[in-house]
Design an enzyme around this catalytic site. Structure first.
Site, PDB file in Angstrom:
ATOM      1  N   GLU A   1      14.384  -2.491  39.327  1.00  0.00           N
ATOM      2  CA  GLU A   1      15.338  -1.775  38.483  1.00  0.00           C
ATOM      3  C   GLU A   1      16.652  -1.524  39.226  1.00  0.00           C
ATOM      4  O   GLU A   1      16.724  -1.579  40.463  1.00  0.00           O
ATOM      5  CB  GLU A   1      14.730  -0.440  38.036  1.00  0.00           C
ATOM      6  CG  GLU A   1      15.627   0.475  37.197  1.00  0.00           C
ATOM      7  CD  GLU A   1      16.130  -0.132  35.890  1.00  0.00           C
ATOM      8  OE1 GLU A   1      16.817  -1.183  35.943  1.00  0.00           O
ATOM      9  OE2 GLU A   1      15.869   0.464  34.834  1.00  0.00           O
TER      10      GLU A   1
ATOM     11  N   HIS B   1       8.538  -2.914  31.245  1.00  0.00           N
ATOM     12  CA  HIS B   1       7.278  -2.242  31.571  1.00  0.00           C
ATOM     13  C   HIS B   1       6.917  -1.190  30.527  1.00  0.00           C
ATOM     14  O   HIS B   1       7.768  -0.710  29.766  1.00  0.00           O
ATOM     15  CB  HIS B   1       7.382  -1.581  32.955  1.00  0.00           C
ATOM     16  CG  HIS B   1       8.439  -0.510  33.010  1.00  0.00           C
ATOM     17  ND1 HIS B   1       8.256   0.760  32.515  1.00  0.00           N
ATOM     18  CD2 HIS B   1       9.704  -0.546  33.493  1.00  0.00           C
ATOM     19  CE1 HIS B   1       9.346   1.477  32.705  1.00  0.00           C
ATOM     20  NE2 HIS B   1      10.260   0.705  33.290  1.00  0.00           N
TER      21      HIS B   1
END
Length: 239
Positions: free
Chosen positions: A124, A50
């Site tokens: 994550e 990201h």
């Protein structure tokens, strides 16, 4: 936005483990049925981290804390999307965290890719009580990387591998996976069988399956099925 440091409970993923999807790193010599489906055709998987957030800029550990993209991160996502515009890409699959979802949306718009979906296992790594701390402070406090109430490195690696196997089995064609630094680094190392450097914000790593030697190799931008017929074995003289 709440950091895991503010709670006393451990936050872990609830993804169901499927042993048939846990293959050996690098060569994938495991469950025959699953293995044959994974390596049935040469295909490219783009692993995207990201774009930047304020916590990235401040070098703070994010983990499961949902920190949005900043302006730099939004620009990174759009610029990266332009690199995918000329490729043969089928679907974008994203972590559910907002920084990844926004990256996926901006990337899709810039690249002209219509199909996007969310896959929870791409989230994550949970860093537990280390979330919100500066990286240097967390590493000094827990030098072995065993962060209280967080995922272990082996757990996040297993989850990352299972996620890759699952999306390959469920989606055809070349795929773009938008995820996070911690899970990407451990997963890429497990897939290739070699240590992997840090993946920077708003960048991509392209890996292709080799149907000859049954391994992953780092490839260029795919343009057509014909151009993808050359495997890592043929590039390296059949070794």
């Amino acid at each position: 936005m709440q950091s895991a440091r503010q709670t006393t409970t451990c936050r872990r993923t609830n993804e169901r483990r499927d042993p048939a999807r846990t293959l050996l790193p690098g060569s994938y010599e495991a469950n025959p049925c699953c293995f044959s489906r994974l390596m049935a055709e040469a295909r490219t998987i783009a692993f995207v981290r990201h774009g930047q957030t304020d916590w990235n800029a401040q070098r703070r550990i994010q983990g499961l804390t949902d920190v949005p993209l900043n302006q730099t991160g939004q620009q990174q996502a759009t610029q990266l999307g332009l690199k995918f515009a000329s490729g043969d890409w089928h679907t974008i699959i994203s972590s559910p965290l907002s920084r990844a979802k926004e990256t996926a949306a901006l990337l899709a718009k810039a690249a002209g890719i219509r199909t996007t979906t969310i896959f929870p296992a791409l989230t994550e790594r949970s860093y537990g009580l280390a979330e919100g701390l500066p990286v240097a402070e967390a590493n000094a406090q827990w030098p072995d990387g065993a962060f209280p109430c967080g995922e272990s490195l082996s757990e996040v690696t297993d989850r990352g591998l299972e996620a890759v196997h699952a999306v390959i089995l469920e989606h055809p064609g070349n795929l773009i996976l938008v995820s996070h630094g911690g899970v990407l680094r451990s997963t890429l190392a497990a897939l290739t069988g070699v240590p992997w450097p840090r993946v920077l914000n708003g960048t991509r790593v392209l890996l292709q399956t080799c149907t000859d030697c049954k391994r992953w190799w780092q490839s260029g931008n795919p343009s057509s099925a014909r151009s993808r017929q050359n495997s890592c074995c043929s590039r390296n003289g059949g070794t």
